[in-house]
Write a protein that holds these residues in place. Structure first.
Motif, short mmCIF file in Angstrom:
data_model
loop_
_atom_site.label_atom_id
_atom_site.label_comp_id
_atom_site.label_asym_id
_atom_site.label_seq_id
_atom_site.Cartn_x
_atom_site.Cartn_y
_atom_site.Cartn_z
N VAL A 1 0.76 -1.14 0.07
CA VAL A 1 -0.19 -0.07 -0.11
C VAL A 1 0.94 1.25 0.04
O VAL A 1 1.99 1.30 0.91
N ASN A 2 0.48 2.34 -0.79
CA ASN A 2 1.18 3.40 -0.87
C ASN A 2 0.57 4.56 -0.19
O ASN A 2 -0.57 4.84 -0.24
N PRO A 3 1.19 4.72 1.12
CA PRO A 3 0.60 5.61 2.12
C PRO A 3 -0.18 7.05 1.43
O PRO A 3 -0.92 7.72 1.88
N HIS A 4 0.75 7.65 0.37
CA HIS A 4 0.38 8.89 -0.10
C HIS A 4 -0.88 8.83 -1.02
O HIS A 4 -1.69 9.64 -0.72
N ALA A 5 -1.24 7.60 -1.25
CA ALA A 5 -2.48 7.57 -2.09
C ALA A 5 -3.64 6.89 -1.13
O ALA A 5 -4.86 6.60 -1.54
N TYR A 6 -3.32 6.37 0.09
CA TYR A 6 -4.43 5.92 0.76
C TYR A 6 -5.66 6.57 1.27
O TYR A 6 -5.51 7.90 1.52
N GLU A 7 -6.72 5.71 1.01
CA GLU A 7 -8.00 6.70 1.24
C GLU A 7 -8.62 5.94 2.58
O GLU A 7 -8.79 4.69 2.51
N SER A 8 -8.79 6.74 3.46
CA SER A 8 -9.40 6.24 4.80
C SER A 8 -10.81 5.51 4.59
O SER A 8 -11.52 5.80 3.79
N VAL A 9 -11.25 4.54 5.45
CA VAL A 9 -12.44 3.89 5.61
C VAL A 9 -13.22 4.58 7.17
O VAL A 9 -12.22 4.84 7.75
N PRO A 10 -14.46 4.49 6.91
CA PRO A 10 -14.99 4.65 8.37
C PRO A 10 -14.44 4.24 9.67
O PRO A 10 -14.23 4.72 10.62
N ASP A 11 -14.02 2.68 9.48
CA ASP A 11 -13.51 2.35 10.91
C ASP A 11 -11.94 3.12 10.95
O ASP A 11 -11.83 2.99 12.30
N ASP A 12 -11.41 3.60 10.20
CA ASP A 12 -10.18 4.43 10.52
C ASP A 12 -10.57 5.61 11.46
O ASP A 12 -10.08 5.89 12.32
N ALA A 13 -11.68 6.32 11.02
CA ALA A 13 -12.19 7.40 11.85
C ALA A 13 -12.32 7.25 13.22
O ALA A 13 -12.33 7.66 14.37
N ALA A 14 -13.08 6.06 13.40
CA ALA A 14 -13.57 5.51 14.52
C ALA A 14 -12.49 5.11 15.51
O ALA A 14 -12.20 5.30 16.70
N GLU A 15 -11.29 4.45 14.88
CA GLU A 15 -10.22 3.81 15.53
C GLU A 15 -9.34 5.17 15.91
O GLU A 15 -8.93 5.40 17.18
N VAL A 16 -9.15 6.22 15.20
CA VAL A 16 -8.64 7.52 15.62
C VAL A 16 -9.33 8.10 16.81
O VAL A 16 -8.64 8.72 17.82
N ALA A 17 -10.64 8.32 16.79
CA ALA A 17 -11.49 8.85 17.87
C ALA A 17 -11.28 8.22 18.95
O ALA A 17 -11.23 8.89 20.21
N GLU A 18 -11.07 6.94 19.16
CA GLU A 18 -11.18 6.10 20.42
C GLU A 18 -9.81 5.75 20.74
O GLU A 18 -9.62 5.45 22.08
#
Length: 311
Positions: free
Chosen positions: A62-79
């Motif tokens: 996976v190229n982090p430059h081009a990575y698009e987040s998914v809803p689970d990522d936002a939940a992980e960050v929030a928690e």
């Protein structure tokens, strides 16, 4: 009591609030989210058994430059009890998540800890007369900046210590050991600089800019090639030809190659380097399976040193 009545009793207790809530960071393991497994490894080295680390990106293809987040990522960050990300526009998906939902818990933006994070790359780090200015606003690959990694380790230890004060000294000691390992990497880079000051290299992407600079090497990759790769475009034919000429003339001591951004053009350059006997040094953006940060970076620095004739 029958099985049925025992089950009913459990349900009643649950309904009455008898089930205990999740432990706080001071009571249980600290939940840490990192943008990539590189920073996850740094956190693990410092937090040890006190942390549960969840990298949002760990797949080496996976190229982090081009990575698009998914809803689970936002939940992980929030928690997360602690969030660690690279910053500088590299893992922009994390910055977008934070812009939409700011955190009030410890957050480490490594780009803010770099020595001079907002300074442009040097006006020229090529040999005199070649004029490769690399005038980008920032090089965001901070895990190759060993000084920034040092600073991040201290900050992570401090934040973990605030979350679990009883283990603060343990975190500080772990950070000290980790930083000693980083110091060994710096010493390896200084050995390269002493042995081959100003030796010229070319790179398929400026991912290892800070390490090349620490090692005293001169990256002569044409600006137009760098700009095109950074923008996700095909490099100009003239720039590709310039690199091929440098390889064919054996003017450069190594081709620094990022396999995570490989394209038809960069694959051809790698083949050309191998054909004429120029060492190809792999420098990646995420950890290979089964390695931690110090093992991975140590192997890469050793590979760079071997390309420059150090054994």
């Amino acid at each position: 009591m029958t099985t049925a009545s025992l089950g009913a009793a459990v349900l009643v207790l649950a309904g009455c609030g008898a089930v205990r809530s999740e432990p706080s960071p001071a009571e249980g393991r600290i939940n840490v989210v990192t943008s990539t497994n590189v920073w996850g490894s740094v956190v693990q080295a410092i937090g040890g058994s006190a942390v549960d680390v969840r990298p949002l990106i760990s797949d080496p293809i996976v190229n982090p430059h081009a990575y698009e987040s998914v809803p689970d990522d936002a939940a992980e960050v929030a928690e997360a009890d602690l969030l660690v990300f690279n910053g500088g526009g590299y893992d922009e998906f994390v910055e977008k998540i934070l812009a939409a939902a700011p955190r009030d818990r410890p957050t480490v933006d490594v780009s803010a800890l770099a020595d001079e994070p907002q300074q442009p790359l040097p006006e020229s780090h090529a040999a005199e007369g070649h004029g490769h200015s690399h005038d980008h606003s920032i090089n965001e690959h901070f895990w190759y900046d060993l000084h920034a990694v040092d600073a991040a380790a201290d900050r992570i230890a401090a934040d973990l210590g605030e979350l679990q004060p009883a283990r603060a000294q343990e975190f500080a000691a772990n950070a000290e050991r980790f930083r000693a390992g980083v110091g060994q990497l710096q010493e390896q880079a200084r050995r390269i600089a002493a042995a081959r000051p100003g030796a010229e290299v070319v790179a398929t992407e400026p991912v290892a800019f800070y390490l090349l600079e620490e090692s005293g090497l001169s990256d002569i990759t044409p600006d137009s090639f760098v700009d095109a790769v950074e923008a996700g475009n095909d490099p100009p034919a003239a720039a590709v030809a310039e690199i091929q000429d440098a390889l064919d003339a054996r003017r450069v001591t190594a081709l620094v190659f990022n396999p995570q951004t490989e394209s038809a053009v960069t694959a051809q350059l790698r083949a050309r380097a191998e054909q004429v006997g120029i060492p190809v040094v792999l420098m990646t953006e995420t950890l290979p399976a089964g390695q931690d940060y110090l093992q991975w970076m140590g192997a890469q620095v050793a590979s760079l040193g071997a390309a420059e004739g150090l054994r």
